[in-house]
Design an enzyme around this catalytic site. Structure first.
Site, PDB file in Angstrom:
ATOM      1  N   GLU A   1      35.570 -24.281  19.866  1.00 27.77           N
ATOM      2  CA  GLU A   1      36.527 -24.650  20.913  1.00 27.77           C
ATOM      3  C   GLU A   1      37.806 -25.199  20.312  1.00 27.77           C
ATOM      4  OE1 GLU A   1      34.670 -27.313  23.737  1.00 27.77           O
ATOM      5  OE2 GLU A   1      33.533 -25.674  24.673  1.00 27.77           O
TER       6      GLU A   1
ATOM      7  N   GLU B   1      29.057 -20.480  25.374  1.00 20.76           N
ATOM      8  CA  GLU B   1      28.698 -21.808  25.872  1.00 20.76           C
ATOM      9  C   GLU B   1      29.080 -21.914  27.339  1.00 20.76           C
ATOM     10  OE1 GLU B   1      29.743 -25.141  23.172  1.00 20.76           O
ATOM     11  OE2 GLU B   1      30.166 -26.263  25.002  1.00 20.76           O
TER      12      GLU B   1
END
Ligand code: MG
Length: 347
Positions: free
Chosen positions: A176, A266
């Site tokens: 991320e 995710e």
């Protein structure tokens, strides 16, 4: 002669009917089973994955959707990165993919390089169990991926040398990326091109998944300037059902329309914090979009720390033995398990 032609036609009609049935029923069942009714694992059936256009395909060229569970950050969650637990998730939860989240900071890999063992244990278990495994370089805090680019290059060089020949392995090279300065064009893309070149020197074909800015939400921006010159590259979109709804789905649709192959490495049922409730209806909206587009997804996460997104209740299975009873599962755990087991129908 006439009779022979007639029976040939009848036989052809039967074969055509069988093929249609296989498409309607068999294909659906086959697409979402960790082990099929003949005892074949998902990796035995699908083989080497490949990407064409927006689609993840099996070795034979058919679109596939993988679904599974992510470890929690391995500095906390390594106790579950073993063959018993991952095997339980394969057999009871019907996962086709496991994600090993090697977090860099917060007591993670950068100060504890020995955590790499939990990734290796995950990959070895997945190879034995015949499921896919995502090796996740879990950039999360202080999340400019270039900050630890040298370590990433070294790590993925070793992983791809050791595991590049196994069809099970999928590389996720920056979980991320985030921060105002962490743009796609100037930071994430050049980082990704470097790490991809390192992996491709050892492994010409396994899937590589690239993160996108703003906690892997800006897939639309990546779709305007995708990576070229390499095959089997995908891009990740992350969502948390309590925080991200229609506007993020719209960004996903834009990316898909622009031809970007997505893999949701995710996603959670809670808010982005991991807490503040379980949003089942909103999660099902997402699951529906992902299924419609054959986009694979992995649920965050296997933890017993008691957060809403975790699949276990607080302090359940402290030793990492699997074989959980219903009352060890959180609300999110029960919900996700029923989706993965094909018991909750996705529209
Ligand atoms: Mg390979």
């Amino acid at each position: 002669m006439k009779k022979a032609i007639g029976s040939h036609l009848a036989r052809s009609a039967v074969y055509a009917l069988l093929a249609i049935c296989a498409l309607v029923t068999g294909c659906y069942q086959d697409t979402r089973l960790s082990v099929d009714k003949n005892g074949k694992t998902v990796v035995e059936r699908y083989g080497r994955l490949q990407v064409k256009g927006t689609q993840l395909l099996n070795e034979a060229g058919k679109p596939v959707q993988l679904r599974g569970i992510s470890s929690f950050a391995l500095q906390y969650g390594a106790k579950y990165a073993n063959e018993t637990v991952i095997g339980w998730l394969r057999d009871d939860w019907n996962i086709q993919v496991w994600r090993a989240a090697l977090e860099l900071l917060d007591g993670g890999y950068i100060i504890r390089p020995a955590l790499k063992t939990a990734v290796i244990d995950s990959v070895d278990a997945a190879i034995k169990l015949g499921i896919y495994v995502i090796v996740d370089w879990h950039v999360h805090q202080d999340a400019n991926p270039q900050r630890y680019e040298a370590q990433a290059a070294e790590f993925f060089d070793e992983m791809s040398k050791t595991y590049g020949e196994y069809p099970n392995v999928i590389y996720e090279i920056c979980n991320e990326p985030n921060g105002d300065d962490v743009t796609w064009d100037e930071v994430v893309k050049p980082y990704a091109e470097h790490i991809i070149s390192v992996i491709r020197a050892n492994d010409p074909d396994n899937i590589i998944i690239v993160g996108t800015p703003r906690w892997s939400q800006m897939v639309d921006v990546a779709s305007a300037n995708p990576i070229t010159g390499y095959s089997n590259i995908m891009y990740t979109l992350h969502f948390y059902a309590g925080s991200h709804g229609e506007s993020l789905r719209e960004q996903a649709r834009t990316a898909i329309k622009n031809g970007l192959p997505l893999f949701v490495t995710e996603c959670g049922t809670s808010k982005a914090s991991g807490g503040e409730g379980v949003y089942e209806a909103e999660f099902l909206e997402w699951a529906s979009l992902l299924q419609e587009n054959n986009i694979s997804w992995v649920n965050w996460s296997l933890t017993n720390k008691g957060e809403d997104s975790g699949i276990l209740i607080l302090n359940a299975d402290r030793e990492g033995k699997g074989h959980w009873t219903e009352n060890q599962l959180s609300q999110s755990g029960k919900f996700i398990r029923s989706i993965l087991r094909n018991e909750t129908k996705i529209k």
